[in-house]
Design a protein around this motif. Structure first.
Motif, PDB file in Angstrom:
ATOM      1  N   SER A 299      11.540   0.425   5.226  1.00  0.00           N
ATOM      2  CA  SER A 299      11.687   1.808   4.085  1.00  0.00           C
ATOM      3  C   SER A 299      11.763   1.767   2.935  1.00  0.00           C
ATOM      4  O   SER A 299      11.288   2.576   1.962  1.00  0.00           O
ATOM      5  CB  SER A 299      13.313   1.999   4.421  1.00  0.00           C
ATOM      6  N   SER A 300      11.995   0.595   2.205  1.00  0.00           N
ATOM      7  CA  SER A 300      12.205   0.615   0.538  1.00  0.00           C
ATOM      8  C   SER A 300      10.963   0.025   0.214  1.00  0.00           C
ATOM      9  O   SER A 300      10.068   0.495  -0.908  1.00  0.00           O
ATOM     10  CB  SER A 300      12.668  -0.701   0.452  1.00  0.00           C
ATOM     11  N   ILE A 301      10.047  -0.368   1.078  1.00  0.00           N
ATOM     12  CA  ILE A 301       8.417  -0.398   0.619  1.00  0.00           C
ATOM     13  C   ILE A 301       7.982   1.073   1.005  1.00  0.00           C
ATOM     14  O   ILE A 301       6.786   0.990  -0.345  1.00  0.00           O
ATOM     15  CB  ILE A 301       7.099  -1.319   1.551  1.00  0.00           C
TER      16      ILE A 301
ATOM     17  N   SER B  53       3.467   9.628  -8.828  1.00  0.00           N
ATOM     18  CA  SER B  53       2.935   9.235 -10.207  1.00  0.00           C
ATOM     19  C   SER B  53       1.424   9.373 -10.633  1.00  0.00           C
ATOM     20  O   SER B  53       0.617   9.452 -11.039  1.00  0.00           O
ATOM     21  CB  SER B  53       3.328   8.040 -10.263  1.00  0.00           C
ATOM     22  N   CYS B  54       0.542   8.973  -9.227  1.00  0.00           N
ATOM     23  CA  CYS B  54      -1.211   8.682  -9.427  1.00  0.00           C
ATOM     24  C   CYS B  54      -1.328  10.020  -7.688  1.00  0.00           C
ATOM     25  O   CYS B  54      -1.877   8.968  -6.949  1.00  0.00           O
ATOM     26  CB  CYS B  54      -1.723   7.402  -9.166  1.00  0.00           C
ATOM     27  N   PRO B  55      -1.270  10.731  -7.658  1.00  0.00           N
ATOM     28  CA  PRO B  55      -2.021  11.503  -6.101  1.00  0.00           C
ATOM     29  C   PRO B  55      -2.910  11.389  -5.716  1.00  0.00           C
ATOM     30  O   PRO B  55      -3.582  11.705  -4.549  1.00  0.00           O
ATOM     31  CB  PRO B  55      -1.859  12.976  -6.915  1.00  0.00           C
ATOM     32  N   ILE B  56      -3.892  10.285  -6.278  1.00  0.00           N
ATOM     33  CA  ILE B  56      -5.255  10.064  -6.064  1.00  0.00           C
ATOM     34  C   ILE B  56      -4.851   8.457  -5.492  1.00  0.00           C
ATOM     35  O   ILE B  56      -6.120   8.128  -4.632  1.00  0.00           O
ATOM     36  CB  ILE B  56      -6.705  10.113  -7.225  1.00  0.00           C
ATOM     37  N   ALA B  57      -4.098   8.000  -4.882  1.00  0.00           N
ATOM     38  CA  ALA B  57      -3.900   6.925  -4.827  1.00  0.00           C
ATOM     39  C   ALA B  57      -4.121   7.190  -2.759  1.00  0.00           C
ATOM     40  O   ALA B  57      -3.386   8.117  -2.429  1.00  0.00           O
ATOM     41  CB  ALA B  57      -2.039   5.924  -4.694  1.00  0.00           C
ATOM     42  N   ASN B  58      -5.056   6.489  -2.554  1.00  0.00           N
ATOM     43  CA  ASN B  58      -5.778   6.531  -0.731  1.00  0.00           C
ATOM     44  C   ASN B  58      -5.283   5.343  -0.636  1.00  0.00           C
ATOM     45  O   ASN B  58      -6.347   4.986   0.213  1.00  0.00           O
ATOM     46  CB  ASN B  58      -5.643   7.858  -0.696  1.00  0.00           C
ATOM     47  N   PRO B  59      -4.099   4.206  -0.654  1.00  0.00           N
ATOM     48  CA  PRO B  59      -4.835   3.285   0.022  1.00  0.00           C
ATOM     49  C   PRO B  59      -5.136   3.379   2.160  1.00  0.00           C
ATOM     50  O   PRO B  59      -3.590   4.212   2.763  1.00  0.00           O
ATOM     51  CB  PRO B  59      -2.957   2.404   0.426  1.00  0.00           C
ATOM     52  N   SER B  60      -4.992   2.468   2.247  1.00  0.00           N
ATOM     53  CA  SER B  60      -6.445   2.846   3.244  1.00  0.00           C
ATOM     54  C   SER B  60      -4.949   1.926   4.659  1.00  0.00           C
ATOM     55  O   SER B  60      -4.043   1.716   3.956  1.00  0.00           O
ATOM     56  CB  SER B  60      -7.304   1.461   3.977  1.00  0.00           C
ATOM     57  N   ARG B  61      -4.668   2.370   5.947  1.00  0.00           N
ATOM     58  CA  ARG B  61      -3.749   2.306   6.658  1.00  0.00           C
ATOM     59  C   ARG B  61      -3.746   0.111   6.497  1.00  0.00           C
ATOM     60  O   ARG B  61      -2.418  -0.127   6.938  1.00  0.00           O
ATOM     61  CB  ARG B  61      -3.783   2.644   8.400  1.00  0.00           C
ATOM     62  N   ALA B  62      -4.707   0.232   6.311  1.00  0.00           N
ATOM     63  CA  ALA B  62      -5.349  -1.622   6.511  1.00  0.00           C
ATOM     64  C   ALA B  62      -4.198  -2.126   5.725  1.00  0.00           C
ATOM     65  O   ALA B  62      -3.761  -3.305   5.960  1.00  0.00           O
ATOM     66  CB  ALA B  62      -6.856  -1.777   6.872  1.00  0.00           C
ATOM     67  N   THR B  63      -4.710  -1.514   4.164  1.00  0.00           N
ATOM     68  CA  THR B  63      -4.068  -2.164   3.033  1.00  0.00           C
ATOM     69  C   THR B  63      -2.537  -2.271   3.391  1.00  0.00           C
ATOM     70  O   THR B  63      -1.665  -3.015   3.071  1.00  0.00           O
ATOM     71  CB  THR B  63      -4.826  -1.197   1.415  1.00  0.00           C
TER      72      THR B  63
ATOM     73  N   LYS C 138      -0.243  -2.289   5.998  1.00  0.00           N
ATOM     74  CA  LYS C 138      -0.578  -2.984   6.519  1.00  0.00           C
ATOM     75  C   LYS C 138      -0.189  -5.041   5.931  1.00  0.00           C
ATOM     76  O   LYS C 138       0.764  -5.264   6.551  1.00  0.00           O
ATOM     77  CB  LYS C 138      -1.165  -3.149   7.912  1.00  0.00           C
ATOM     78  N   ARG C 139      -1.744  -4.457   5.924  1.00  0.00           N
ATOM     79  CA  ARG C 139      -1.219  -6.483   4.791  1.00  0.00           C
ATOM     80  C   ARG C 139       0.110  -6.265   4.174  1.00  0.00           C
ATOM     81  O   ARG C 139       0.502  -7.463   4.162  1.00  0.00           O
ATOM     82  CB  ARG C 139      -2.403  -6.659   4.185  1.00  0.00           C
ATOM     83  N   VAL C 140       0.031  -5.296   2.765  1.00  0.00           N
ATOM     84  CA  VAL C 140       0.976  -5.423   2.058  1.00  0.00           C
ATOM     85  C   VAL C 140       2.900  -5.689   2.936  1.00  0.00           C
ATOM     86  O   VAL C 140       3.189  -6.142   2.730  1.00  0.00           O
ATOM     87  CB  VAL C 140       1.194  -4.585   1.568  1.00  0.00           C
ATOM     88  N   ASN C 141       2.810  -5.424   4.069  1.00  0.00           N
ATOM     89  CA  ASN C 141       3.831  -5.030   4.847  1.00  0.00           C
ATOM     90  C   ASN C 141       3.539  -6.656   5.809  1.00  0.00           C
ATOM     91  O   ASN C 141       5.156  -7.090   5.488  1.00  0.00           O
ATOM     92  CB  ASN C 141       4.328  -4.303   5.876  1.00  0.00           C
ATOM     93  N   GLU C 142       2.807  -7.296   5.746  1.00  0.00           N
ATOM     94  CA  GLU C 142       2.496  -8.598   6.181  1.00  0.00           C
ATOM     95  C   GLU C 142       3.178  -9.122   5.052  1.00  0.00           C
ATOM     96  O   GLU C 142       3.905 -10.758   5.603  1.00  0.00           O
ATOM     97  CB  GLU C 142       1.302  -9.028   7.334  1.00  0.00           C
ATOM     98  N   TYR C 143       2.596  -8.919   4.358  1.00  0.00           N
ATOM     99  CA  TYR C 143       3.097 -10.194   2.905  1.00  0.00           C
ATOM    100  C   TYR C 143       4.458 -10.172   2.531  1.00  0.00           C
ATOM    101  O   TYR C 143       5.117 -11.700   2.583  1.00  0.00           O
ATOM    102  CB  TYR C 143       2.408  -9.985   1.987  1.00  0.00           C
TER     103      TYR C 143
END
Length: 487
Positions: free
Chosen positions: A445-447, A457-467, A469-474
């Motif tokens: 939730s905090s992530i 702040s940056c509406p064009i931000a569009n991280p992939s599901r894979a990215t 997922k890696r952040v959550n794993e890290y």
């Protein structure tokens, strides 16, 4: 008789296969596609310049809509309403693409024109027939919850409106049943909704809409959804101009475009449309190979995330030789990029692969190295610019991890002794590079909250599901997990 019957069936199958092969070849023909787009542009332009709609900002729904709007007449803020958020059984108000940056334009002009298209089989894409109506209705209901003094229960319209020809009564009812849940989720999110002067309402125009088309409704902020392409049988129709009209030609340009983009098309439109069919592929290849003068930098970058020390950018904007010595720069570049290795203490260049190999590297190398570099920068009170080629994916993942490590839930910088560690209820300890006794709580939730800061702040931000997922794993796994994943 049986052998003759079998022979006849085989011939029928062969003929059918040839017909479908011919249709597919026609639909992927770049000559047909570009001329079909040009035909649809005439329809969109006539509406956008009409007395009824000429005052409304013209906005492309990415990615398809950008083919149908001349950048010289369009608002430089695209929308991102995905058809998948309106697919049957998958309806939703997606907090990863809330499109709230469009609201100031809508309020200022009392509406907007949103342009998209769709392929054969539909007159209106799901993005316009369902995703946009859901968006309008959820925002109306969330606004009423947040500003009850302005939005009375009787005067503020919170109904769902969908085009009857595209959305059945049963599907409409199923969507309607979920609207309050989505509105509550938006209210509980980190996004800030502006006060609306009137409720939002969508209306739809296609090439088959009777003339004159419906005008904006004065009691609403009208979201005028234009589906640019004419619906035709099998998605194709032969034209007297020696081309086959392909419905929704701007869709999936990676399959037919040979590298050309909407920006390249508009910069070279007259030349491309005057090129004969035998030469068109060579002309496009030369155009793509020579490099376009079109800027690849998304509008609005660099973007500061809330009031934090972090900025998102593209690597195109951050040439190493011209960087400010008082800030820090983290550049994520592909291995083939010619940018030289940095020899400055305030610049870190990481060569990052794409695809499956790149995802493993992102988890085991990019994120740990980035956090080390950012921590030193934060100790020195520097602003930190994080950049990848698109400014939308990998850089967002790094910034997301950093915001979780260095900032609290109120977006205030944490004391240094709390940087990056976690231990809490139902949460795995985050080891990474942190002292083992730090106690800042990290949850999914905090992530998610910090991702909402980035998108706001940056509406064009569009991280992939894979990215993501890696952040959550890290953030939620011990080093042994992501170290092992790299082998």
């Amino acid at each position: 008789m049986e052998p003759d019957f079998q022979l006849e069936r085989n011939l029928h199958d062969t003929n059918s296969s040839n017909v479908f092969g011919h249709i597919r070849k026609e639909s992927l023909d770049i000559y047909n596609r570009l001329h079909s787009i040009a035909e649809d542009v005439l329809f969109v332009t006539s509406l956008a310049r009409s007395e009824i709609y000429g005052h409304l900002p013209l906005i492309a729904n990415l990615r398809c809509g950008a083919w149908y709007i001349d950048p010289a007449h369009a608002t430089n803020t695209p929308a991102y309403f995905k058809s998948t958020d309106g697919h049957f059984g998958n309806w939703g108000f997606n907090l990863r693409r809330p499109n709230l940056h469009l609201l100031p334009f809508i309020v200022e002009s009392s509406g907007m024109i949103l342009v998209d298209s769709t392929r054969a089989g539909k007159r209106i894409p799901d993005a316009l027939s369902k995703t946009v109506p859901i968006w309008c209705c959820v925002i109306n209901r969330a606004t009423q919850r947040l500003y009850p003094d302005q939005c009375s229960q009787t005067d503020w319209d919170t109904k769902l409106y969908t085009p009857p020809a595209a959305v059945s009564r049963q599907e409409h009812a199923q969507i309607e049943f979920r609207l309050d849940q989505w509105a509550d989720e938006l209210v509980r999110s980190s996004y800030k909704l502006p006060r609306l002067t009137k409720p939002l309402r969508s209306l739809w125009i296609t090439p088959s809409t009777p003339s004159p088309p419906p005008s904006p409704l004065s009691e609403y902020l009208s979201v005028v959804c234009i589906s640019a392409s004419k619906q035709v049988d099998a998605g194709e129709e032969r034209r007297s101009g020696n081309f086959v009209y392909v419905q929704g030609s701007g869709d999936d340009h990676e399959l037919w475009g040979m590298g050309i983009t909407p920006g390249m098309f508009w910069q070279n439109k007259e030349m491309l449309l005057s090129t004969a069919r035998p030469e068109i592929e060579t002309v496009v290849q030369d155009l793509v190979a020579s490099g376009s003068t079109e800027s690849t930098v998304p509008q609005g970058l660099p973007s500061q995330i809330m009031q934090t020390n972090f900025f998102l950018s593209t690597t195109e904007l951050l040439a190493v030789d011209s960087l400010d010595s008082q800030a820090s720069y983290l550049l994520l570049l592909p291995p083939s990029d010619p940018q030289p290795a940095a020899e400055r203490s305030n610049v870190l260049i990481i060569r990052a692969h794409e695809g499956k190999k790149g995802q493993k590297q992102f988890l085991s190398e990019v994120l740990p190295l980035s956090m080390q570099f950012i921590e030193k920068s934060m100790e020195n009170g520097r602003h930190v610019y994080v950049a990848c080629q698109s400014g939308k994916d990998a850089s967002v993942g790094v910034a997301l991890a950093a915001l979780q490590r260095f900032y609290g839930d109120d977006a205030e910088l944490l004391p240094t002794q709390q940087w990056g560690g976690v231990e809490g209820q139902a949460v795995t300890r985050v080891y990474n590079l942190n002292p083992p006794d730090t106690k800042t709580l990290v949850t999914k939730s905090s992530i998610k909250t910090r991702l909402q800061w980035i998108i706001a702040s940056c509406p064009i931000a569009n991280p992939s599901r894979a990215t993501l997922k890696r952040v959550n794993e890290y953030l939620l796994s011990p080093p042994a997990f992501y170290t092992k994943s790299s082998t």
